[in-house]
Structure formats: C-alpha cells, structure tokens
Design an enzyme around this catalytic site. Structure first.
Site, PDB file in Angstrom:
ATOM      1  N   GLY A   1       0.824  -1.206   0.000  1.00  0.00           N
ATOM      2  CA  GLY A   1       0.000   0.000   0.000  1.00  0.00           C
ATOM      3  C   GLY A   1       0.856   1.253   0.000  1.00  0.00           C
ATOM      4  O   GLY A   1       2.013   1.247  -0.429  1.00  0.00           O
ATOM      5  N   CYS A   2       0.284   2.325   0.467  1.00  0.00           N
ATOM      6  CA  CYS A   2       0.947   3.628   0.488  1.00  0.00           C
ATOM      7  C   CYS A   2       2.309   3.553   1.151  1.00  0.00           C
ATOM      8  O   CYS A   2       2.419   3.158   2.311  1.00  0.00           O
ATOM      9  CB  CYS A   2       0.074   4.634   1.220  1.00  0.00           C
ATOM     10  SG  CYS A   2       0.873   6.211   1.550  1.00  0.00           S
TER      11      CYS A   2
END
Length: 230
Positions: free
Chosen positions: A60-61
């Site tokens: 993810g981020c």
C-alpha cells in the site's frame, strides 16, 4: 479477519519449528485525502548503511509502510520507492496514476543481529491486509498491491512457508493474494516522499489513514518496537 496478533505469534512458533493514489501533482488532493507536498528539508539519512542487510516489501501507500518499518527495533532506515515493474526510472506521477507496472514499495535496512528477515516478514503481514487484490485501505490500483520481495532462495522459502502457515491456520477469512517476487530493481522515490509521515503530521491522509494504521501495528506488535516508540 481473526485475532491477528495471537494467530501470527502461533504461526511464528510453527515456522521456527519447521485512494494513497493521488492525482500525482504536488499539492493536489486525492479522493482518499492524500496530498503530496514537497518539504523544505531533506531526509536525514545515516551516513553509512553498508553494514546493514536489506529487505523489500510493498503493501500500500509507502508513506504508511515506511513509518511502520522504521518503528521496528533493528531497522536503521526505510526508504520509499518503486519496485515490481519493468519500466526504468519511474516517477511518482507515473506510478500513482497506474501508468507503470510498479508498486509503491519500501527498502528496509536492518541489523540481522537484532531483527531477522523472518521477523520482518511477520511485520509485513501483520501490518496490512494481504487478502485485498490491488487495494490497501482507501487506495486502489495495482500500484498498491501486496508484494513480498526476495533476494535469495532462503528468503523466498521463509516467505512462502509463512504464507502457507497463515493459510493453514485460517488467520484470514479470505485467501492471501500477496505476490512473492524476486527483487530485480528498486527505484528510490523522490526526496519529498521520504519520512513523509514524520514531516507532515497535519496532512489529512496522514492523520486519517497512516497514523491509525501505524497505531494498529504498534498495539499488536509491542515487542517489535524500538524503545523510544510509544
């Protein structure tokens, strides 16, 4: 998802026995609330990281993932970047728009005398949902997919054995979709992304997504944390 802390600790014993998507333009806010603002100060990096081992993960981020790994004892540094694709020298604008085959990833520098690769794999699986294809939290797209990278066959075996144990114990309600891939190239992200969570505590995405994710990890993995992390 079942009790992740208890299940992961059980799995550790078993193994040992055997929308972060922005519009990509600085200052432009994404639907998820993420806003990339270039800081005025450069990232403070240890002068010499050559004595440390490296590990690479995508979950993810990278703002979130970097902060999680930097809270772990034995980790000297974590760098945000891009990996898992074929394009050379990708930019944030290209990756965040989904215009490459890369994912947002982190490079972890760690001391194997303090934290093992196996424990970093535990951190990886324990700090995100590996059952959501091309998505993590509010961020969607293949650039946010889950990938555990390996640099040798020993690391590959550790990752796959741990995944198999998680599946056997039914830790998750859905199948794990994490890719297990050889690390071919890691491209460090633009400097303004490094240590973004620490440098931009008032950013809405940091407050609403990154910090809660980090706090969930810290609550479940207290034994993994550095002494100055609360």
């Amino acid at each position: 998802m079942k009790n992740i802390k208890r299940s992961l600790l059980l799995t550790a014993g078993l193994i040992l026995a055997i929308s972060c998507q922005t519009k990509a333009k600085k200052g432009e806010t994404a639907e998820s609330g993420r806003q990339a603002t270039a800081p005025q100060m450069e990232k403070e990096v240890p002068q010499d990281l050559s004595a440390y081992e490296t590990a690479y993960f995508a979950s993810g981020c990278f703002w979130c993932v970097e902060a999680i790994f930097e809270s772990v004892k034995g980790v000297a540094e974590a760098e945000s970047g891009y990996a898992g694709g074929t394009e050379e020298n990708p930019t944030y604008e290209q990756v965040s728009y989904g215009r490459t085959t890369h994912a947002e990833a982190v490079k972890v520098y760690y001391d194997p005398e303090v934290v093992s690769f196996f424990e970093l794999v535990q951190v990886f699986f324990g700090s995100h949902d590996p059952t959501t294809p091309n998505r993590q939290g509010p961020d969607r797209g293949p650039q946010y997919r889950s990938i555990a990278f390996y640099e040798n066959d020993s690391e590959r075996q550790i990752i796959t054995a741990y995944m198999e144990a998680l599946e056997e114990q039914r830790v998750y309600d859905r199948p794990i979709v994490t890719e297990v891939s050889p690390l071919t190239q890691f491209y460090k992200a633009e400097e303004y992304h490094q240590d973004y969570e620490r440098k931009h505590p008032d950013n809405p995405y940091i407050q609403n997504v990154s910090v809660p994710r980090l706090n969930r990890f810290k609550a479940n993995f207290q034994d993994f944390l550095k002494e100055d992390i609360h």
